[in-house]
Design an enzyme around this catalytic site. Sequence first.
Site, mmCIF file in Angstrom:
data_model
loop_
_atom_site.group_PDB
_atom_site.id
_atom_site.type_symbol
_atom_site.label_atom_id
_atom_site.label_comp_id
_atom_site.label_asym_id
_atom_site.label_seq_id
_atom_site.Cartn_x
_atom_site.Cartn_y
_atom_site.Cartn_z
ATOM 1 N N ASN A 1 42.644 37.021 10.063
ATOM 2 C CA ASN A 1 41.862 38.152 9.577
ATOM 3 C C ASN A 1 42.565 39.456 9.909
ATOM 4 O O ASN A 1 43.240 39.579 10.934
ATOM 5 C CB ASN A 1 40.436 38.119 10.137
ATOM 6 N N VAL B 1 40.632 42.520 9.104
ATOM 7 C CA VAL B 1 39.527 43.349 8.615
ATOM 8 C C VAL B 1 39.730 44.810 9.001
ATOM 9 O O VAL B 1 39.412 45.717 8.242
ATOM 10 C CB VAL B 1 38.180 42.815 9.143
ATOM 11 N N CYS C 1 43.258 47.067 20.507
ATOM 12 C CA CYS C 1 43.413 48.077 19.461
ATOM 13 C C CYS C 1 44.724 48.845 19.638
ATOM 14 O O CYS C 1 45.193 49.056 20.763
ATOM 15 C CB CYS C 1 42.256 49.065 19.509
ATOM 16 N N LYS D 1 37.966 42.701 26.987
ATOM 17 C CA LYS D 1 38.512 41.619 26.173
ATOM 18 C C LYS D 1 40.035 41.722 26.126
ATOM 19 O O LYS D 1 40.582 42.726 25.681
ATOM 20 C CB LYS D 1 37.929 41.677 24.761
ATOM 21 N N THR E 1 34.901 31.737 15.378
ATOM 22 C CA THR E 1 35.162 31.225 14.032
ATOM 23 C C THR E 1 34.206 30.101 13.639
ATOM 24 O O THR E 1 33.838 29.967 12.463
ATOM 25 C CB THR E 1 36.623 30.749 13.938
#
Length: 302
Positions: free
Chosen positions: A70, A72, A131, A166, A267
């Site tokens: 992904n 996104v 990020c 995370k 997932t």
Amino acid sequence: MADLNINLNHGLELQNPVLTASGTFGYGIEFQDFIDLECLGGFIVKGTTLNPREGNPYPRMAETSSGMLNAVGLQNKGVDYFIEHIYPRIQSVKTNILVNVSGSTISDYAATAEKINELEHIPGIELNISCPNVKEGGMAFGTSCISAAEVVKAVRKVYHKHLMVKLSPNVTNIQEIALAVETEGADSVSLINTLLGMAIDARKRKPVLSTVTGGLSGACVKPIALRMVWQVAQVVKIPVIGLGGIMNAMDAIEFLLAGASAIQVGTANFIDPAITLKIKDGINAYLNENGFKSVKEIIGLI
């Protein structure tokens, strides 16, 4: 029934060790027709940024062998929209609700966390340090001990509830990153975030994703995630939350045995929207069948 209660410290007590992974569960509202959210240990809402983000151009998802990619791009309407429109709809759900906080600069992270700190029914945040740091040329905050520590330190100053961080698996030594964020005040760490991967359409002779690369998740990443959870659990004193390729109860139990105090399901939610509760029941059945009275007895057994 075995005791499934887990205390992750700093105000975050779970009735069972099953959480949902950010980005795979929307705002929780989307799953209310399939499961009772109050039966979960908690759920983590999609990545939330200070300002609205449109995300990346399509195509931004691709199926792979035993997994998915992904890209996104953290599409969301921003923290103010969450506070005004989403929070009122989920605040009465009687389980732990955490917000995944993302950003492009340290000040973005801190400002977003500070706003969420005021929400009474949000007992914690999950800081997504995978990020890209726009001020450092796009290198992810979580790939450097220095930048990971800096962003956690800044958020810790303004956020006074449970701070889960995370971790990115796209690093040389994940133990060093985990220790760096623990030192700066993380209450727990969750790992792993997605692995960097890509897919190519051989017929068209071009990448499948518009961004060329994306985050790989699903069953294929489990051995790597399990190894990293075990490694981190060896060196930190704070709770570890394991995720990455958990598709059923036995997968979840493996993470608990490796040292995770709780797990996140990602997932697998796309395949079976009720999988989280099946995993919770499966953990309970395993404990009963093997003579364990509490889930705490199997954490870090190997």
